[in-house]
Design a protein around this motif. Structure first.
Motif, PDB file in Angstrom:
ATOM      1  N   LEU A   1     -38.062  35.954  53.851  1.00 12.88           N
ATOM      2  CA  LEU A   1     -37.698  35.676  55.236  1.00 12.88           C
ATOM      3  C   LEU A   1     -37.762  36.939  56.092  1.00 12.88           C
ATOM      4  CD1 LEU A   1     -36.652  33.739  57.407  1.00 12.88           C
ATOM      5  CD2 LEU A   1     -34.317  34.197  56.602  1.00 12.88           C
ATOM      6  N   PHE A   2     -37.458  38.087  55.515  1.00 10.30           N
ATOM      7  CA  PHE A   2     -37.513  39.354  56.255  1.00 10.30           C
ATOM      8  C   PHE A   2     -38.898  39.553  56.856  1.00 10.30           C
ATOM      9  CE2 PHE A   2     -38.512  43.847  56.515  1.00 10.30           C
ATOM     10  CZ  PHE A   2     -37.387  44.415  57.083  1.00 10.30           C
ATOM     11  N   TRP A   3     -39.953  39.325  56.058  1.00  8.58           N
ATOM     12  CA  TRP A   3     -41.322  39.573  56.497  1.00  8.58           C
ATOM     13  C   TRP A   3     -41.863  38.441  57.358  1.00  8.58           C
ATOM     14  CZ3 TRP A   3     -42.324  44.406  55.980  1.00  8.58           C
ATOM     15  CH2 TRP A   3     -41.743  45.128  54.928  1.00  8.58           C
ATOM     16  N   MET A   4     -41.522  37.210  57.036  1.00 12.28           N
ATOM     17  CA  MET A   4     -42.024  36.082  57.821  1.00 12.28           C
ATOM     18  C   MET A   4     -41.402  36.058  59.216  1.00 12.28           C
ATOM     19  SD  MET A   4     -44.358  34.558  56.173  1.00 12.28           S
ATOM     20  CE  MET A   4     -44.507  33.051  57.133  1.00 12.28           C
ATOM     21  N   ALA A   5     -40.108  36.388  59.297  1.00 10.14           N
ATOM     22  CA  ALA A   5     -39.454  36.460  60.609  1.00 10.14           C
ATOM     23  C   ALA A   5     -40.062  37.585  61.441  1.00 10.14           C
ATOM     24  CB  ALA A   5     -37.953  36.674  60.442  1.00 10.14           C
ATOM     25  N   LEU A   6     -40.397  38.691  60.783  1.00 10.42           N
ATOM     26  CA  LEU A   6     -41.027  39.811  61.476  1.00 10.42           C
ATOM     27  C   LEU A   6     -42.388  39.403  62.016  1.00 10.42           C
ATOM     28  CD1 LEU A   6     -41.040  42.770  62.313  1.00 10.42           C
ATOM     29  CD2 LEU A   6     -41.826  43.361  60.006  1.00 10.42           C
ATOM     30  N   ALA A   7     -43.181  38.697  61.208  1.00 11.14           N
ATOM     31  CA  ALA A   7     -44.508  38.257  61.649  1.00 11.14           C
ATOM     32  C   ALA A   7     -44.401  37.307  62.843  1.00 11.14           C
ATOM     33  CB  ALA A   7     -45.242  37.570  60.492  1.00 11.14           C
ATOM     34  N   LEU A   8     -43.487  36.348  62.782  1.00 13.98           N
ATOM     35  CA  LEU A   8     -43.321  35.402  63.879  1.00 13.98           C
ATOM     36  C   LEU A   8     -42.836  36.102  65.137  1.00 13.98           C
ATOM     37  CD1 LEU A   8     -43.222  32.536  65.036  1.00 13.98           C
ATOM     38  CD2 LEU A   8     -40.913  32.311  64.083  1.00 13.98           C
ATOM     39  N   SER A   9     -41.880  37.008  64.986  1.00 16.81           N
ATOM     40  CA  SER A   9     -41.318  37.689  66.156  1.00 16.81           C
ATOM     41  C   SER A   9     -42.357  38.561  66.850  1.00 16.81           C
ATOM     42  CB  SER A   9     -40.107  38.531  65.742  1.00 16.81           C
ATOM     43  OG  SER A   9     -40.493  39.621  64.926  1.00 16.81           O
TER      44      SER A   9
END
Length: 244
Positions: A195-203
């Motif tokens: 989730l750390f990386w996926m949230a970063l990509a989306l943001s």
């Protein structure tokens, strides 16, 4: 209204979106598909840069590589629309996309470094994560503007003044949205969690969308140039090759 109350109100207002997105962004299948899309998009970009857009300067090739790395197929569509030498014509919207991409490449790198350091490694409090990430985003964003200007012979103070004038509105809007979205979705995560990386990509992509209209206005007002038309670079390259 005190800042703490405003932040609490924002968090509660977006709680339904947060609860909807967190399970999706944590799904191993979603993560695997996204990783495959990133790899495919980067491969297509590199192929097109080599076959059809060699005339682009190395700086813009690097910009588009970072944009696609951050945003996958979304970034590739942006490149296809506004960045490759084969575009049919230029426009304010295309210039706005290129200007935002230039800002996005530097700020995105700063955000990745800042979030990874402050939240992923040092596990700082949310306020410090936001402050450190903002600092790195501004540093990288300004650096991508000041560096090329100084290479062209512009003095440091003049280059910094130009960067502050032209880049501050775009960087501010981009990072408020990007960092805010990232912390809303994954403030309690660490680097070992998907989730750390996926949230970063989306943001990051949300930050691009938020900054795009700002850059369109800045280009329209003449504050920013919007980067050179890539089709003209291709024409220059063909004419130069013919002359040889």
């Amino acid at each position: 209204m005190p800042l703490a109350r405003v932040l609490t109100w924002i968090e509660r207002s977006f709680e339904p979106v947060r609860e909807l997105l967190r399970p999706v962004l944590s799904d191993p299948l979603v993560i695997g598909v996204w990783a495959l899309l990133i790899v495919t998009s980067v491969a297509v970009l590199l192929w097109d840069l080599r076959r059809h857009s060699r005339a682009l300067p190395s700086l813009m090739k690097g910009v588009w590589a970072l944009v696609v790395l951050y945003s996958g197929p979304f970034g590739l569509l942006l490149y296809w629309y506004a960045g490759r030498t084969g575009i049919s014509h230029d426009s304010l919207w295309r210039r706005g996309v290129r200007s935002t991409a230039h800002c996005y490449s530097g700020c995105g790198a700063g955000e990745v470094v800042g979030i990874t350091l402050a939240q992923g490694i040092l596990a700082l409090a949310v306020g410090w994560v936001a402050a450190v990430t903002f600092g790195f985003a501004y540093l990288f964003g300004f650096g991508l503007t000041v560096g090329p200007l100084m290479q062209e012979g512009v003095g440091f103070r003049e280059a910094m003044a130009d960067a502050l004038y032209s880049e501050t509105p775009s960087i501010t809007v981009m990072e408020v949205v990007a960092i805010g979205a990232d912390l809303l979705l994954a403030a309690d995560t660490h680097m070992g969690q998907p989730l750390f990386w996926m949230a970063l990509a989306l943001s990051l992509s949300l930050g691009f969308l938020a900054a795009f209209p700002v850059n369109v206005v800045l280009v329209h007002l003449g504050v920013k140039e919007g980067m050179k038309n890539p089709a003209e670079m291709d024409a220059d390259g063909r004419s130069g090759a013919t002359a040889d």
